[in-house]
Scaffold this motif. Structure first.
Motif, PDB file in Angstrom:
ATOM      1  N   TYR A  91      17.096   4.532 -22.813  1.00  0.00           N
ATOM      2  CA  TYR A  91      16.652   5.903 -23.094  1.00  0.00           C
ATOM      3  C   TYR A  91      17.460   6.518 -24.240  1.00  0.00           C
ATOM      4  CZ  TYR A  91      14.995  10.598 -22.721  1.00  0.00           C
ATOM      5  OH  TYR A  91      14.419  11.803 -23.035  1.00  0.00           O
ATOM      6  N   GLU A  92      18.784   6.334 -24.193  1.00  0.00           N
ATOM      7  CA  GLU A  92      19.639   6.940 -25.230  1.00  0.00           C
ATOM      8  C   GLU A  92      19.300   6.376 -26.619  1.00  0.00           C
ATOM      9  OE1 GLU A  92      23.624   7.614 -22.442  1.00  0.00           O
ATOM     10  OE2 GLU A  92      23.412   5.783 -23.632  1.00  0.00           O
ATOM     11  N   ALA A  93      19.060   5.070 -26.666  1.00  0.00           N
ATOM     12  CA  ALA A  93      18.737   4.445 -27.959  1.00  0.00           C
ATOM     13  C   ALA A  93      17.432   5.026 -28.510  1.00  0.00           C
ATOM     14  CB  ALA A  93      18.618   2.933 -27.802  1.00  0.00           C
ATOM     15  N   LYS A 106      13.966  18.611 -27.686  1.00  0.00           N
ATOM     16  CA  LYS A 106      14.342  17.556 -26.751  1.00  0.00           C
ATOM     17  C   LYS A 106      13.217  17.236 -25.758  1.00  0.00           C
ATOM     18  CE  LYS A 106      18.261  16.149 -24.091  1.00  0.00           C
ATOM     19  NZ  LYS A 106      19.518  16.363 -23.516  1.00  0.00           N
ATOM     20  N   SER A 107      12.533  18.285 -25.269  1.00  0.00           N
ATOM     21  CA  SER A 107      11.476  18.080 -24.266  1.00  0.00           C
ATOM     22  C   SER A 107      10.328  17.258 -24.859  1.00  0.00           C
ATOM     23  CB  SER A 107      10.953  19.418 -23.766  1.00  0.00           C
ATOM     24  OG  SER A 107      10.496  20.182 -24.867  1.00  0.00           O
ATOM     25  N   LYS A 108      10.059  17.477 -26.157  1.00  0.00           N
ATOM     26  CA  LYS A 108       8.993  16.722 -26.825  1.00  0.00           C
ATOM     27  C   LYS A 108       9.406  15.245 -26.949  1.00  0.00           C
ATOM     28  CE  LYS A 108       6.230  16.635 -30.996  1.00  0.00           C
ATOM     29  NZ  LYS A 108       6.230  17.004 -32.405  1.00  0.00           N
ATOM     30  N   ARG A 109      10.698  15.049 -27.265  1.00  0.00           N
ATOM     31  CA  ARG A 109      11.202  13.669 -27.385  1.00  0.00           C
ATOM     32  C   ARG A 109      11.110  12.954 -26.043  1.00  0.00           C
ATOM     33  NH1 ARG A 109      15.416  15.854 -30.286  1.00  0.00           N
ATOM     34  NH2 ARG A 109      16.985  15.466 -28.685  1.00  0.00           N
ATOM     35  N   LYS A 110      11.484  13.689 -25.007  1.00  0.00           N
ATOM     36  CA  LYS A 110      11.496  13.069 -23.678  1.00  0.00           C
ATOM     37  C   LYS A 110      10.090  12.586 -23.307  1.00  0.00           C
ATOM     38  CE  LYS A 110      12.972  13.721 -18.961  1.00  0.00           C
ATOM     39  NZ  LYS A 110      13.513  14.581 -17.947  1.00  0.00           N
ATOM     40  N   LYS A 111       9.117  13.430 -23.511  1.00  0.00           N
ATOM     41  CA  LYS A 111       7.745  13.083 -23.143  1.00  0.00           C
ATOM     42  C   LYS A 111       7.293  11.846 -23.934  1.00  0.00           C
ATOM     43  CE  LYS A 111       3.133  14.970 -22.673  1.00  0.00           C
ATOM     44  NZ  LYS A 111       2.618  13.745 -23.264  1.00  0.00           N
ATOM     45  N   LEU A 112       7.572  11.884 -25.238  1.00  0.00           N
ATOM     46  CA  LEU A 112       7.172  10.770 -26.116  1.00  0.00           C
ATOM     47  C   LEU A 112       7.851   9.467 -25.684  1.00  0.00           C
ATOM     48  CD1 LEU A 112       5.862   9.813 -28.844  1.00  0.00           C
ATOM     49  CD2 LEU A 112       8.070  10.322 -29.894  1.00  0.00           C
ATOM     50  N   ASP A 115       6.567   8.058 -22.432  1.00  0.00           N
ATOM     51  CA  ASP A 115       5.226   7.517 -22.676  1.00  0.00           C
ATOM     52  C   ASP A 115       5.303   6.133 -23.360  1.00  0.00           C
ATOM     53  OD1 ASP A 115       2.444   7.688 -22.768  1.00  0.00           O
ATOM     54  OD2 ASP A 115       2.546   8.231 -24.896  1.00  0.00           O
ATOM     55  N   LEU A 116       6.138   6.035 -24.393  1.00  0.00           N
ATOM     56  CA  LEU A 116       6.253   4.760 -25.123  1.00  0.00           C
ATOM     57  C   LEU A 116       6.866   3.669 -24.236  1.00  0.00           C
ATOM     58  CD1 LEU A 116       7.461   5.941 -28.654  1.00  0.00           C
ATOM     59  CD2 LEU A 116       5.254   4.929 -28.069  1.00  0.00           C
ATOM     60  N   LEU A 117       7.890   4.038 -23.461  1.00  0.00           N
ATOM     61  CA  LEU A 117       8.538   3.022 -22.622  1.00  0.00           C
ATOM     62  C   LEU A 117       7.603   2.551 -21.513  1.00  0.00           C
ATOM     63  CD1 LEU A 117      12.212   4.346 -22.498  1.00  0.00           C
ATOM     64  CD2 LEU A 117      11.327   2.414 -23.797  1.00  0.00           C
ATOM     65  N   GLU A 118       6.713   3.422 -21.101  1.00  0.00           N
ATOM     66  CA  GLU A 118       5.725   3.001 -20.110  1.00  0.00           C
ATOM     67  C   GLU A 118       4.747   2.006 -20.750  1.00  0.00           C
ATOM     68  OE1 GLU A 118       3.759   6.212 -18.023  1.00  0.00           O
ATOM     69  OE2 GLU A 118       2.200   4.773 -17.430  1.00  0.00           O
ATOM     70  N   LYS A 119       4.342   2.320 -21.990  1.00  0.00           N
ATOM     71  CA  LYS A 119       3.401   1.427 -22.688  1.00  0.00           C
ATOM     72  C   LYS A 119       3.952   0.011 -22.829  1.00  0.00           C
ATOM     73  CE  LYS A 119       0.408   4.229 -25.522  1.00  0.00           C
ATOM     74  NZ  LYS A 119       0.671   5.309 -26.459  1.00  0.00           N
ATOM     75  N   VAL A 120       5.256  -0.092 -23.066  1.00  0.00           N
ATOM     76  CA  VAL A 120       5.836  -1.428 -23.267  1.00  0.00           C
ATOM     77  C   VAL A 120       6.490  -1.969 -21.985  1.00  0.00           C
ATOM     78  CG1 VAL A 120       6.184  -1.039 -25.739  1.00  0.00           C
ATOM     79  CG2 VAL A 120       8.050  -0.566 -24.162  1.00  0.00           C
TER      80      VAL A 120
END
Ligand SMILES: Nc1ncnc2c1ncn2[C@@H]1O[C@H](COP(=O)(O)OP(=O)(O)OP(=O)(O)O)[C@@H](O)[C@H]1O
Length: 287
Positions: A91-93, A106-112, A115-120
């Protein structure tokens, strides 16, 4: 989305890495194949604007490659030697990379990121240190970082090297999913990676395009050139002198041999339907 490359040449000193390359790439998965030193990485790096071309024209979605800032906004890149901050968590990376891409708040980054980590498929590893990830997981994290900008062009260089078969298949499927609404260029010397994912491909050798088009048409070109025979070791050594051997498998005392021949093989041989790997070998070996 499309890419047009015309007369692209790249010289490193007096070494020509790309020699007058013409290529058109449309939406979907595109395979770039070629042996070591063919010029694949050079072409990828030119498209990402990290390396300057010597000559030629490149347009991505109608935008000239010299417009670096605009081009970079459209591109996600997973290099061959992708490595990030080993002591950070996944997550930090991702958060750090998203910050570098000016994604705020930050909240926008968290959501993104979630979402991306779920995709992969890394959603269960948010707190895992990057250095503790397997090779396949690292590649998947590489894809997640390459997608931070929601790029319309994703470039991946040798993504399956060193992965086990299961991870390799999973990774290929992931790329194919992403290619539904963007261009994904997959550069590799592993023919199998392209066989199952890319309808269109180009083959580079020593900086020149040997083939561009549909993979099924490439396969057609090899019809009548691929032969098998069950041989003893002596006979195999004889064949080796005049033919290029594609593969050998021991079957009892004999060796099942698959080889290239332009029409005058030995009596005991049988013509077989070519695979894309056979067709690639035929082209690269110049049979
Ligand atoms: N910075 C450089 N300086 C000099 N020569 C280079 C440089 N980068 C690449 N080359 C040469 O250009 C040619 C093409 O290299 P490139 O790395 O693009 O090939 P490749 O198809 O990606 O190979 P591989 O599959 O081994 O990564 C090679 O002969 C290589 O030695």
């Amino acid at each position: 989305m499309n890419i047009e490359i015309k007369g692209l040449t790249k010289n490193y000193g007096n070494k020509t890495a790309l020699d007058n390359v013409d290529l058109k790439i449309d939406k979907g998965m595109f395979g770039l194949l070629g042996p070591n030193g063919a010029g694949k990485t050079t072409l990828m790096r030119i498209l990402t604007t990290l390396v300057q071309k010597t000559e030629g024209d490149i347009n991505i979605q109608g935008i000239d490659i010299s417009k670096k800032r605009k081009i970079r906004q459209m591109i996600g890149y997973l290099p061959q030697d992708f490595a990030v901050y080993p002591t950070l968590t996944v997550y930090e990376a991702m958060d750090y990379l998203a910050l570098l891409s000016n994604i705020a708040p930050k909240s926008k980054r968290k959501k993104l990121i979630l979402d991306l980590l779920e995709k992969v498929n890394l959603e269960d590893h948010l707190k895992t240190k990057v250095k503790a990830l397997s090779g396949g997981m690292k590649r998947r994290l590489g894809i997640a970082q390459a997608l931070i900008n929601n790029p319309s062009l994703l470039i991946v260089d040798e993504p399956t090297a060193g992965l086990d078969p299961e991870e390799r298949i999973r990774f290929r499927n992931l790329l194919r999913d992403f290619s539904e609404d963007r261009i994904v260029i997959l550069s590799t010397h592993i023919v199998e990676d392209v066989e199952f994912t890319c309808e269109d491909l180009a083959i580079l050798k020593e900086g020149q395009i040997l083939y561009k088009g549909k993979s099924r048409d490439l396969i057609k070109q090899a019809e009548g050139y691929i032969w098998t025979a069950n041989l003893d070791r002596k006979r195999l050594n004889d064949i080796r002198k005049n033919h290029h051997i594609i593969s050998t498998v021991s079957e009892g005392d004999l060796i099942k041999t698959r080889f290239l021949s332009d029409g005058t093989p030995i009596e005991e041989s049988k013509a077989v339907s070519p695979s894309i790997e056979d067709a690639y070998m035929k082209l690269v070996k110049g049979v």
